[in-house]
Motif scaffolding. Structure first.
Motif, PDB file in Angstrom:
ATOM      1  N   ALA A  42       0.768  -0.937  -0.216  1.00 35.36           N
ATOM      2  CA  ALA A  42       0.036   0.090  -0.021  1.00 35.36           C
ATOM      3  C   ALA A  42       0.861   1.383  -0.050  1.00 35.36           C
ATOM      4  O   ALA A  42       0.495   2.410  -0.208  1.00 35.36           O
ATOM      5  N   LEU A  43       2.021   1.032   0.818  1.00 34.27           N
ATOM      6  CA  LEU A  43       2.637   2.609   1.040  1.00 34.27           C
ATOM      7  C   LEU A  43       3.878   2.452  -0.691  1.00 34.27           C
ATOM      8  O   LEU A  43       4.360   3.725  -0.921  1.00 34.27           O
ATOM      9  N   SER A  44       4.231   2.010  -0.898  1.00 37.02           N
ATOM     10  CA  SER A  44       5.134   1.552  -1.931  1.00 37.02           C
ATOM     11  C   SER A  44       4.946   2.641  -2.955  1.00 37.02           C
ATOM     12  O   SER A  44       5.850   3.245  -3.717  1.00 37.02           O
ATOM     13  N   PRO A  45       3.811   2.748  -3.722  1.00 35.10           N
ATOM     14  CA  PRO A  45       3.687   3.812  -4.433  1.00 35.10           C
ATOM     15  C   PRO A  45       3.641   5.048  -4.289  1.00 35.10           C
ATOM     16  O   PRO A  45       4.255   6.006  -4.731  1.00 35.10           O
ATOM     17  N   LEU A  46       3.382   5.309  -2.929  1.00 31.14           N
ATOM     18  CA  LEU A  46       2.928   6.816  -2.708  1.00 31.14           C
ATOM     19  C   LEU A  46       5.190   6.884  -2.196  1.00 31.14           C
ATOM     20  O   LEU A  46       5.235   7.677  -2.833  1.00 31.14           O
ATOM     21  N   ILE A  47       5.567   5.829  -1.710  1.00 30.65           N
ATOM     22  CA  ILE A  47       7.302   6.667  -1.585  1.00 30.65           C
ATOM     23  C   ILE A  47       7.851   6.221  -2.625  1.00 30.65           C
ATOM     24  O   ILE A  47       8.454   7.011  -2.623  1.00 30.65           O
ATOM     25  N   GLY A  48       7.277   5.788  -3.927  1.00 29.01           N
ATOM     26  CA  GLY A  48       7.612   5.530  -5.121  1.00 29.01           C
ATOM     27  C   GLY A  48       7.864   6.694  -6.267  1.00 29.01           C
ATOM     28  O   GLY A  48       8.520   7.845  -5.919  1.00 29.01           O
ATOM     29  N   TRP A  49       6.495   7.273  -5.653  1.00 33.76           N
ATOM     30  CA  TRP A  49       6.440   8.809  -6.031  1.00 33.76           C
ATOM     31  C   TRP A  49       6.534  10.059  -4.712  1.00 33.76           C
ATOM     32  O   TRP A  49       7.355  11.291  -5.869  1.00 33.76           O
TER      33      TRP A  49
ATOM     34  N   SER B 292      13.098   7.435 -12.437  1.00 30.96           N
ATOM     35  CA  SER B 292      12.784   6.600 -12.919  1.00 30.96           C
ATOM     36  C   SER B 292      13.244   5.309 -12.329  1.00 30.96           C
ATOM     37  O   SER B 292      13.080   3.946 -12.225  1.00 30.96           O
ATOM     38  N   SER B 293      13.844   5.613 -11.130  1.00 31.30           N
ATOM     39  CA  SER B 293      14.903   4.100 -10.448  1.00 31.30           C
ATOM     40  C   SER B 293      14.056   4.573  -9.084  1.00 31.30           C
ATOM     41  O   SER B 293      14.861   3.664  -8.244  1.00 31.30           O
ATOM     42  N   SER B 294      13.105   5.295  -9.115  1.00 29.11           N
ATOM     43  CA  SER B 294      12.434   5.809  -7.469  1.00 29.11           C
ATOM     44  C   SER B 294      11.319   4.730  -7.445  1.00 29.11           C
ATOM     45  O   SER B 294      11.096   4.248  -6.526  1.00 29.11           O
ATOM     46  N   SER B 295      10.883   3.970  -8.775  1.00 21.17           N
ATOM     47  CA  SER B 295      10.328   2.271  -7.839  1.00 21.17           C
ATOM     48  C   SER B 295      11.467   1.002  -7.452  1.00 21.17           C
ATOM     49  O   SER B 295      10.219   0.644  -6.581  1.00 21.17           O
ATOM     50  N   TYR B 296      12.360   1.470  -7.188  1.00 19.57           N
ATOM     51  CA  TYR B 296      13.135   0.936  -5.917  1.00 19.57           C
ATOM     52  C   TYR B 296      13.572   1.396  -4.730  1.00 19.57           C
ATOM     53  O   TYR B 296      13.701   0.560  -3.961  1.00 19.57           O
ATOM     54  N   VAL B 297      12.398   2.422  -4.502  1.00 22.89           N
ATOM     55  CA  VAL B 297      13.176   3.041  -2.757  1.00 22.89           C
ATOM     56  C   VAL B 297      12.202   2.112  -2.219  1.00 22.89           C
ATOM     57  O   VAL B 297      12.888   2.453  -1.394  1.00 22.89           O
ATOM     58  N   PRO B 298      11.345   2.313  -2.437  1.00 25.59           N
ATOM     59  CA  PRO B 298      10.855   1.395  -1.040  1.00 25.59           C
ATOM     60  C   PRO B 298      11.509  -0.134  -1.322  1.00 25.59           C
ATOM     61  O   PRO B 298      11.356  -0.509   0.369  1.00 25.59           O
TER      62      PRO B 298
END
Length: 255
Positions: free
Chosen positions: A132-139, A147-153
């Protein structure tokens, strides 16, 4: 007729070419040689982890089917990434990202279960919270990670679980945080690919593969060597296993 049109449209979309990395300068199969060949690092990581898993299976703990499944998944990650950096189309991109996502979420579930001694139910709730939190953290991480933000979570999960595990088992906590730091360096290689393209034409994405393979191996090794009853490997891991077993016994949970 409408269904055939939609299916055809989907087929065209899945075969749409993707040019996302500095090394690729054309549509040829070997247009990204370093990015393609460097995926062999994942296969090496899987093989070495399998040898370690076999050694652990001979001990009193018995075979760890969860770790074996993750080892196989690392090999699939390498194969999927190879497909993407050779065919460079959308279906190959799916073959690349889906195994990675499966590994991240499966490992997190096991980490919550074993390293934090949560029940399967609570570990599942923790995984759902991460989803649930991954999309918010990535955003929120789009600047400066792009484009690497999706790996930050995933990096945040390594640091978070490591911090929580530190008090219960300092060895696990320190290991996860250290692996998180290595993964952060791996992300830096991924992010540097496009900015350095003008001065380094082959790019740096292949370094992302190599460092990621090391990260995945270290995660597998930690999972295997922290399983109660493991007696193989180096003296360090034997001492770690005995320490972990005493802690787990005192908490009344084998995992």
């Amino acid at each position: 007729m409408d269904y055939q049109f939609q299916a055809g449209d989907l087929s065209v979309e899945l075969h749409q070419a993707i040019d996302a990395y500095c090394e690729r300068v054309g549509a040829a199969f070997w247009a990204e040689p370093l990015n393609a060949v460097s995926n062999g690092a994942f296969l090496i990581a899987a093989v070495v982890a399998f040898v370690l898993w076999r050694r652990a299976a001979r001990g009193t703990s018995g075979p760890d089917v969860y770790a074996l499944a993750l080892i196989a998944l690392v090999a699939v990650v390498g194969a999927g990434s190879f497909l993407f950096h050779t065919f460079a189309v959308r279906w190959a991109a799916l073959a690349d990202v889906i195994p990675i996502a499966l590994f991240i979420h499966a490992y997190l579930l096991l980490a919550l279960k074993r390293y934090l001694a949560l029940s399967w139910g609570r570990a599942g709730l923790g995984l759902l919270a991460f989803l649930a939190l991954s999309p918010l953290i990535g955003w929120m991480a789009q600047f400066p990670f792009g484009s690497s933000s999706s790996y930050v979570p995933a990096a945040a999960a390594l640091y978070g679980v490591g911090g929580l595990a530190w008090r219960r088992d300092p060895t696990v906590g320190k290991s996860l945080i250290g692996i998180g730091a290595l993964f952060s360096l791996s992300l830096a290689w991924r992010m540097a690919d496009e900015p350095l393209c003008s001065v380094w034409p082959v790019g740096t994405h292949f370094m992302w593969h190599i460092f990621n393979a090391i990260v995945l191996f270290l995660l597998l090794r930690l999972l295997i060597c922290r399983k109660p009853g493991y007696t193989g490997g180096s003296k360090q891991f034997q001492e770690t296993s005995r320490t972990g077993s005493r802690i787990e016994k005192s908490n009344g949970s084998p995992f």
